[in-house]
Scaffold this active site. Structure first.
Site, PDB file in Angstrom:
ATOM      1  N   GLU A  17      -7.055   4.331   7.760  1.00 42.66           N
ATOM      2  CA  GLU A  17      -6.848   5.765   7.473  1.00 42.66           C
ATOM      3  C   GLU A  17      -8.064   6.355   6.757  1.00 42.66           C
ATOM      4  O   GLU A  17      -8.405   7.520   6.961  1.00 42.66           O
ATOM      5  CB  GLU A  17      -5.555   5.943   6.653  1.00 42.66           C
ATOM      6  CG  GLU A  17      -4.328   5.738   7.548  1.00 42.66           C
ATOM      7  CD  GLU A  17      -3.078   5.278   6.835  1.00 42.66           C
ATOM      8  OE1 GLU A  17      -3.017   5.337   5.592  1.00 42.66           O
ATOM      9  OE2 GLU A  17      -2.150   4.833   7.534  1.00 42.66           O
ATOM     10  N   GLU A  76      -5.490  -5.339  10.440  1.00 47.29           N
ATOM     11  CA  GLU A  76      -4.489  -4.307  10.685  1.00 47.29           C
ATOM     12  C   GLU A  76      -4.813  -3.574  11.987  1.00 47.29           C
ATOM     13  O   GLU A  76      -5.639  -2.645  11.988  1.00 47.29           O
ATOM     14  CB  GLU A  76      -4.485  -3.291   9.542  1.00 47.29           C
ATOM     15  CG  GLU A  76      -4.151  -3.887   8.198  1.00 47.29           C
ATOM     16  CD  GLU A  76      -3.525  -2.847   7.279  1.00 47.29           C
ATOM     17  OE1 GLU A  76      -2.397  -3.060   6.867  1.00 47.29           O
ATOM     18  OE2 GLU A  76      -4.164  -1.808   7.033  1.00 47.29           O
ATOM     19  N   GLY A 100       2.228   1.974  10.761  1.00 51.48           N
ATOM     20  CA  GLY A 100       3.166   3.091  10.623  1.00 51.48           C
ATOM     21  C   GLY A 100       3.842   3.501  11.925  1.00 51.48           C
ATOM     22  O   GLY A 100       4.443   4.564  11.995  1.00 51.48           O
ATOM     23  N   SER A 116       3.297  -2.456  10.436  1.00 50.81           N
ATOM     24  CA  SER A 116       4.752  -2.441  10.640  1.00 50.81           C
ATOM     25  C   SER A 116       5.418  -3.770  10.294  1.00 50.81           C
ATOM     26  O   SER A 116       6.329  -4.211  11.010  1.00 50.81           O
ATOM     27  CB  SER A 116       5.076  -1.998  12.067  1.00 50.81           C
ATOM     28  OG  SER A 116       4.601  -0.671  12.286  1.00 50.81           O
ATOM     29  N   ASN A 165       0.864  -1.174   0.000  1.00 51.02           N
ATOM     30  CA  ASN A 165       0.000   0.000   0.000  1.00 51.02           C
ATOM     31  C   ASN A 165       0.904   1.229   0.000  1.00 51.02           C
ATOM     32  O   ASN A 165       1.493   1.567   1.021  1.00 51.02           O
ATOM     33  CB  ASN A 165      -0.889  -0.033   1.256  1.00 51.02           C
ATOM     34  CG  ASN A 165      -1.719   1.214   1.413  1.00 51.02           C
ATOM     35  OD1 ASN A 165      -1.825   2.028   0.481  1.00 51.02           O
ATOM     36  ND2 ASN A 165      -2.321   1.374   2.582  1.00 51.02           N
ATOM     37  N   TRP A 166       1.016   1.860  -1.159  1.00 54.74           N
ATOM     38  CA  TRP A 166       1.944   3.001  -1.274  1.00 54.74           C
ATOM     39  C   TRP A 166       1.373   4.265  -0.632  1.00 54.74           C
ATOM     40  O   TRP A 166       2.083   5.259  -0.505  1.00 54.74           O
ATOM     41  CB  TRP A 166       2.268   3.269  -2.751  1.00 54.74           C
ATOM     42  CG  TRP A 166       3.044   2.183  -3.433  1.00 54.74           C
ATOM     43  CD1 TRP A 166       3.438   0.985  -2.906  1.00 54.74           C
ATOM     44  CD2 TRP A 166       3.523   2.192  -4.789  1.00 54.74           C
ATOM     45  NE1 TRP A 166       4.131   0.247  -3.835  1.00 54.74           N
ATOM     46  CE2 TRP A 166       4.194   0.964  -5.007  1.00 54.74           C
ATOM     47  CE3 TRP A 166       3.443   3.108  -5.836  1.00 54.74           C
ATOM     48  CZ2 TRP A 166       4.788   0.645  -6.234  1.00 54.74           C
ATOM     49  CZ3 TRP A 166       4.027   2.787  -7.056  1.00 54.74           C
ATOM     50  CH2 TRP A 166       4.692   1.566  -7.252  1.00 54.74           C
ATOM     51  N   LYS A 167       0.117   4.232  -0.292  1.00 56.11           N
ATOM     52  CA  LYS A 167      -0.560   5.413   0.285  1.00 56.11           C
ATOM     53  C   LYS A 167      -0.320   6.634  -0.616  1.00 56.11           C
ATOM     54  O   LYS A 167      -0.244   6.498  -1.823  1.00 56.11           O
ATOM     55  CB  LYS A 167      -0.096   5.646   1.719  1.00 56.11           C
ATOM     56  CG  LYS A 167      -0.186   4.387   2.578  1.00 56.11           C
ATOM     57  CD  LYS A 167      -0.031   4.655   4.036  1.00 56.11           C
ATOM     58  CE  LYS A 167       0.032   3.339   4.788  1.00 56.11           C
ATOM     59  NZ  LYS A 167      -0.066   3.493   6.215  1.00 56.11           N
ATOM     60  N   HIS A 173      -9.551   0.811   4.692  1.00 55.16           N
ATOM     61  CA  HIS A 173      -8.300   0.997   5.437  1.00 55.16           C
ATOM     62  C   HIS A 173      -8.580   1.925   6.620  1.00 55.16           C
ATOM     63  O   HIS A 173      -9.392   2.852   6.510  1.00 55.16           O
ATOM     64  CB  HIS A 173      -7.231   1.590   4.509  1.00 55.16           C
ATOM     65  CG  HIS A 173      -5.867   1.585   5.120  1.00 55.16           C
ATOM     66  ND1 HIS A 173      -5.478   2.522   6.056  1.00 55.16           N
ATOM     67  CD2 HIS A 173      -4.807   0.756   4.952  1.00 55.16           C
ATOM     68  CE1 HIS A 173      -4.233   2.259   6.424  1.00 55.16           C
ATOM     69  NE2 HIS A 173      -3.794   1.193   5.772  1.00 55.16           N
ATOM     70  N   GLY A 208       2.811  -1.141   4.368  1.00 56.00           N
ATOM     71  CA  GLY A 208       2.839   0.280   4.025  1.00 56.00           C
ATOM     72  C   GLY A 208       4.260   0.756   3.795  1.00 56.00           C
ATOM     73  O   GLY A 208       4.818   0.646   2.709  1.00 56.00           O
ATOM     74  N   GLY A 209       4.883   1.266   4.852  1.00 56.02           N
ATOM     75  CA  GLY A 209       6.206   1.882   4.735  1.00 56.02           C
ATOM     76  C   GLY A 209       7.236   1.020   4.020  1.00 56.02           C
ATOM     77  O   GLY A 209       7.961   1.509   3.137  1.00 56.02           O
TER      78      GLY A 209
HETATM   79  C1  PEP Z   1      -0.785  -0.054   6.034  1.00 49.82           C
HETATM   80  O1  PEP Z   1      -0.866   1.122   5.786  1.00 49.82           O
HETATM   81  O2  PEP Z   1      -1.652  -0.817   5.611  1.00 49.82           O
HETATM   82  C2  PEP Z   1       0.341  -0.517   6.844  1.00 49.82           C
HETATM   83  C3  PEP Z   1       0.297  -1.706   7.332  1.00 49.82           C
HETATM   84  O3  PEP Z   1       1.376   0.382   7.031  1.00 49.82           O
HETATM   85  P1  PEP Z   1       2.798   0.046   7.740  1.00 49.82           P
HETATM   86  O4  PEP Z   1       3.317  -1.227   7.120  1.00 49.82           O
HETATM   87  O5  PEP Z   1       3.645   1.225   7.407  1.00 49.82           O
HETATM   88  O6  PEP Z   1       2.539  -0.124   9.182  1.00 49.82           O
END
Ligand code: PEP
Length: 251
Positions: free
Chosen positions: A101, A169, A175, A213, A11-13, A99, A234-235
């Protein structure tokens, strides 16, 4: 793609411009092509403006493309929204829905997520439906109940193991660098698996991803947990080396 392979989804956001997205996707597509048989499916979900160029760049590779959201409608007067038909047109096979967010920043309720999943399914997209509790809810012992409610409200009629993926999640792990322990992940994924019975056809085959994470240094342990069928990242999905290391940690 089949439901019994692990799915590693990036997920590049709201990150990256066209050149960054093309570099990252082309790098991953090249690694996938050169790797021979692998035990995972790999997916990237760039921001909307990058879907067409990235889709074209990876069209002849096994790397799959997905959107980060879609509207619950196919067309019309919905300023700023993107229809599932448009995602299909760009080459998407998947769409992330609900998600945390989007639930937090855009007030998306379970019923909105449900309507979006219906629209995505109509276009033949696989809906990755995200669920997860906040830290306060976990501390109050409500994690299972919160996730049960989200599953009940967000999964539409007609969901199957082929057209739906669940991503667990925990909000406090996204994050933040904090990860749920393997024991907590095991317990929650078992809970989700049990909850899917009666809500999704062939529930035992539904892929349940862990997200929060996930990094190269914890992927081996997390991906080995029972009922963990992949990761939503994500990251670490923004660096080809890290994302590839997470994927290749799958056994
Ligand atoms: C996400 O945004 O779905 C996510 C899991 O982010 P991160 O891996 O950065 O925690």
């Amino acid at each position: 793609m089949t439901a019994n392979r692990k799915l590693i989804a990036g997920n590049w956001k709201m990150n990256g411009l066209k050149a960054d997205g093309l570099d990252l996707a082309s790098d991953l597509a090249g690694r996938l092509k050169g790797a021979g048989p692998v035990v995972f499916d790999m997916l990237v979900c760039p921001p909307f403006p990058l879907l067409f160029p990235v889709g074209e760049a990876i069209a002849d590779s096994p790397l799959a493309l997905g959107g980060q959201d879609c509207a619950p409608k196919t067309s019309g007067a919905h300023t700023g929204d993107v229809a599932p038909t448009m995602l299909k047109d760009a080459g998407c096979r998947f769409v992330i829905l609900g998600h945390s967010e989007r639930r937090a920043d855009h007030g998306e309720s379970d019923s909105v997520v449900n309507a979006k999943a219906v629209a995505a399914h109509k276009e033949g997209l696989v809906a990755i439906i995200c669920v997860g509790e906040t830290e306060a809810q976990r501390d109050a012992g409500q994690a299972n109940a919160v996730v049960s409610g989200q599953l009940a409200g967000s999964i539409p009629a007609g969901a199957t193991a082929e057209n739906t993926v669940i991503a667990y999640e925990p909000v406090w792990a996204i994050g933040t660098g904090k990860t749920a322990t393997p024991d907590d992940v095991k317990a929650m994924h078992a809970h989700i698996r049990a909850e899917l019975d009666g809500k999704i056809a062939e529930s035992a085959k539904v892929r349940i991803l862990y997200g929060g994470s996930v990094k190269p240094n914890n992927a081996t342990e997390l991906m080995a947990v029972e009922n963990v069928d992949g990761a939503l990242v994500g990251g670490a999905a923004l660096k080809a080396d890290d994302f590839w290391a997470i994927a290749t940690a799958c056994r």
